[in-house]
Scaffold this motif. Structure first.
Motif, PDB file in Angstrom:
ATOM      1  N   GLY A 199     -29.924  94.136  26.378  1.00 31.06           N
ATOM      2  CA  GLY A 199     -29.135  93.163  25.635  1.00 31.06           C
ATOM      3  C   GLY A 199     -28.833  93.528  24.211  1.00 31.06           C
ATOM      4  N   VAL A 200     -29.318  94.652  23.745  1.00 31.03           N
ATOM      5  CA  VAL A 200     -28.950  95.161  22.425  1.00 31.03           C
ATOM      6  C   VAL A 200     -28.007  96.345  22.568  1.00 31.03           C
ATOM      7  N   GLY A 201     -28.422  97.352  23.312  1.00 28.77           N
ATOM      8  CA  GLY A 201     -27.633  98.567  23.419  1.00 28.77           C
ATOM      9  C   GLY A 201     -26.334  98.396  24.187  1.00 28.77           C
ATOM     10  N   THR A 202     -26.335  97.596  25.263  1.00 22.40           N
ATOM     11  CA  THR A 202     -25.130  97.459  26.080  1.00 22.40           C
ATOM     12  C   THR A 202     -24.028  96.684  25.364  1.00 22.40           C
ATOM     13  N   PRO A 203     -24.302  95.565  24.663  1.00 22.81           N
ATOM     14  CA  PRO A 203     -23.243  94.929  23.877  1.00 22.81           C
ATOM     15  C   PRO A 203     -22.679  95.835  22.784  1.00 22.81           C
ATOM     16  N   ALA A 204     -23.531  96.713  22.243  1.00 21.96           N
ATOM     17  CA  ALA A 204     -23.049  97.630  21.214  1.00 21.96           C
ATOM     18  C   ALA A 204     -22.040  98.635  21.792  1.00 21.96           C
ATOM     19  N   VAL A 205     -22.240  99.018  23.037  1.00 20.99           N
ATOM     20  CA  VAL A 205     -21.318  99.956  23.688  1.00 20.99           C
ATOM     21  C   VAL A 205     -20.040  99.251  24.121  1.00 20.99           C
ATOM     22  N   THR A 206     -20.178  98.098  24.762  1.00 14.71           N
ATOM     23  CA  THR A 206     -19.021  97.408  25.324  1.00 14.71           C
ATOM     24  C   THR A 206     -18.262  96.594  24.289  1.00 14.71           C
ATOM     25  N   ARG A 207     -18.898  96.313  23.142  1.00  9.92           N
ATOM     26  CA  ARG A 207     -18.332  95.475  22.089  1.00  9.92           C
ATOM     27  C   ARG A 207     -17.971  94.081  22.602  1.00  9.92           C
ATOM     28  N   ARG A 208     -18.798  93.587  23.506  1.00  9.61           N
ATOM     29  CA  ARG A 208     -18.624  92.222  23.991  1.00  9.61           C
ATOM     30  C   ARG A 208     -19.991  91.660  24.350  1.00  9.61           C
ATOM     31  N   PRO A 209     -20.119  90.333  24.443  1.00 11.21           N
ATOM     32  CA  PRO A 209     -21.416  89.741  24.787  1.00 11.21           C
ATOM     33  C   PRO A 209     -21.837  90.135  26.201  1.00 11.21           C
ATOM     34  N   VAL A 210     -23.127  90.410  26.370  1.00 11.14           N
ATOM     35  CA  VAL A 210     -23.659  90.812  27.673  1.00 11.14           C
ATOM     36  C   VAL A 210     -25.012  90.146  27.881  1.00 11.14           C
ATOM     37  N   GLN A 211     -25.203  89.582  29.082  1.00  7.20           N
ATOM     38  CA  GLN A 211     -26.509  89.065  29.478  1.00  7.20           C
ATOM     39  C   GLN A 211     -27.093  90.005  30.529  1.00  7.20           C
ATOM     40  N   VAL A 212     -28.341  90.377  30.333  1.00  9.16           N
ATOM     41  CA  VAL A 212     -29.012  91.299  31.261  1.00  9.16           C
ATOM     42  C   VAL A 212     -30.264  90.608  31.782  1.00  9.16           C
ATOM     43  N   PHE A 213     -30.330  90.438  33.095  1.00  3.23           N
ATOM     44  CA  PHE A 213     -31.418  89.683  33.713  1.00  3.23           C
ATOM     45  C   PHE A 213     -32.227  90.569  34.661  1.00  3.23           C
ATOM     46  N   ALA A 214     -33.528  90.560  34.481  1.00  5.46           N
ATOM     47  CA  ALA A 214     -34.458  91.200  35.427  1.00  5.46           C
ATOM     48  C   ALA A 214     -34.064  92.645  35.706  1.00  5.46           C
ATOM     49  N   SER A 215     -33.876  92.997  36.976  1.00  6.67           N
ATOM     50  CA  SER A 215     -33.608  94.381  37.354  1.00  6.67           C
ATOM     51  C   SER A 215     -32.182  94.834  37.075  1.00  6.67           C
ATOM     52  N   GLU A 216     -31.408  94.002  36.381  1.00  7.78           N
ATOM     53  CA  GLU A 216     -30.159  94.526  35.835  1.00  7.78           C
ATOM     54  C   GLU A 216     -30.470  95.523  34.723  1.00  7.78           C
ATOM     55  N   HIS A 217     -31.661  95.412  34.129  1.00  8.43           N
ATOM     56  CA  HIS A 217     -32.115  96.454  33.214  1.00  8.43           C
ATOM     57  C   HIS A 217     -32.255  97.747  34.016  1.00  8.43           C
ATOM     58  N   PHE A 218     -31.814  98.840  33.448  1.00  3.98           N
ATOM     59  CA  PHE A 218     -31.832 100.107  34.183  1.00  3.98           C
ATOM     60  C   PHE A 218     -33.245 100.653  34.308  1.00  3.98           C
TER      61      PHE A 218
END
Length: 429
Positions: free
Chosen positions: A145-164
């Motif tokens: 939830g920190v690194g992925t919004p920085a890449v996509t430049r949009r809000p992102v929610q990451v839940f459970a095993s959506e984490h890589f």
């Protein structure tokens, strides 16, 4: 029947454990090349693909070294995010603490600079390496939830095993980028994180709205800084002839003289005092002034009478002045009052005093304050081609007035006595 990605977020609020198991199966299937029971959300799938291309190990918890406390402090003091911390705290912390979340603010490099919220959750975050000074770029610790919004430049929610990375699968987070309204540069990410049971589909919208509030506050601060710079610029520009402007360090214009207003000027990445060639302005001298730059267009010698000024009054509701010659050709749309003033100066090339213009416009030579105020505004963009005492176009300027075919269309809004007289002179006897 397979659930859509949108259903997964809703499902997690009803049965968190089951949703987590299902996402674990999805992640395992995708990493092994098998068929997933549910399609991962596009933003997550794209992130996973970046991780696989970049060689991030999904089974290994890789953490880069923490920044030293002195470096964290230095980054805090130099970050624009420090100005919006009160906004973030007021909008996020009271709810986050009750909901067993923490608020995390990272800079544009993905380094965690602030962490606040539930003490119990902070301790759990330590176990994940979600600590002050930690590097949470996507290419370092995977989808998050920190690194992925920085890449996509949009809000992102990451839940459970959506984490890589598997070690983060007990966690949920929602992050939104914060960008600098002056430059569009990514300042950092604000994130709300916590254990799986704290997941809620509305969290992302909440965090995104707070990020937008922070950006609005930054815009307010920028406007205030331009006002301060404008106060410094006004007396400086009043003493300068020709075309000049004062801009802040990002090129946003505080004030101009002798030229049309430019909202922003393209300054070099690291401007230095000296001669530069800038888009639109051409050759310029650049000098530091307060918290910005004084930019003066270089006066280049031109043949006598080379400047041509076209005052277009041919349309009934839209008037403009165009300057051709010199370093740059430009056109400016005119307000009704400025169209009147320039028409009067064009038909009275010998010039008019403030009292004379007041009589021409209002039939009252005593209204000189209004005339002087409006002429001051005109001189901001046309000052290089105007003289005063009396007010007039420069002698070496060729002035052409484009008039409408129908005299009634000559500045039809105007009741100025001299304009009424001009309409009458256009009429066919």
């Amino acid at each position: 029947m397979a659930l859509s990605p949108m259903d997964v977020a809703q499902f997690a609020t009803v049965d968190t454990a089951r949703a987590a198991r299902m996402l674990s199966e999805v992640r395992s299937a995708r990493l092994s090349g098998g068929r997933a029971p549910v399609a991962p959300r596009p933003v997550i799938e794209q992130s996973w693909e970046r991780m696989l291309r970049g060689g991030v190990d999904p089974e290994q918890d890789v953490r880069s070294g923490l920044l030293a406390p002195d470096e964290v402090r230095r980054r805090r003091e130099s970050s624009e995010l420090r100005h919006v911390l009160p906004v973030l705290r007021e909008a996020l912390l009271s709810v986050a603490d009750v909901a067993h979340h923490i608020m995390v603010v990272a800079d544009g490099d993905g380094r965690v600079l602030w962490r606040e919220g539930s003490a119990r959750v902070l301790r759990r975050a330590d176990g994940l390496g979600f600590e002050l000074g930690a590097d949470w770029r996507e290419e370092v610790v995977g989808t998050n939830g920190v690194g992925t919004p920085a890449v996509t430049r949009r809000p992102v929610q990451v839940f459970a095993s959506e984490h890589f990375v598997r070690s983060q699968a007990t966690w949920t987070c929602a992050g939104a980028p914060i960008t600098d309204p002056r430059s569009g540069r990514l300042l950092g990410v604000v994130d709300v994180s916590g254990p799986l049971e704290t997941m809620h589909p509305a969290t992302l919208a909440w965090v995104d709205s707070v990020a937008k509030l922070a950006e609005a506050r930054l815009r307010e601060l920028h406007v205030q800084s331009l006002e301060r710079l404008r106060a410094v610029a006004a007396p400086v520009l009043a003493r300068i002839g020709g075309r000049a402007l004062v801009a802040d360090r990002d090129g946003w214009t505080a004030a101009v003289t002798g030229m049309p207003y430019l909202e922003r000027v393209a300054l070099p990445g690291s401007p230095e005092a000296g001669t530069r060639r800038l888009p639109v302005l051409g050759a310029c001298t650049v000098e530091p002034l307060a918290e910005g730059w004084l930019v003066r267009a270089t006066v280049e010698p031109v043949p006598q009478g080379a400047t041509r000024i076209v005052l277009d009054l041919g349309q009934s509701r839209r008037w403009s002045v165009r300057v051709l010659g010199g370093a740059e050709d430009w056109t400016r749309e005119l307000s009704p009052r400025h169209a009147e003033l320039l028409y009067l100066l064009a038909v009275r090339r010998g010039g008019r005093s403030a009292a004379g213009l007041a009589e021409d416009m209002f039939g009252d030579p005593a209204r000189t304050v209004t005339v002087r105020a409006e002429m001051s505004r005109v001189r901001r963009y046309l000052g290089a081609h105007l003289e005063h005492r009396p007010y007039r176009f420069c002698e070496d300027a060729e002035v052409e007035v484009l008039l409408p075919a129908d005299p009634r269309d000559l500045l039809p809004h105007s009741t100025a006595p001299a304009v009424v007289e001009g309409r009458a002179s256009m009429r066919v006897p």
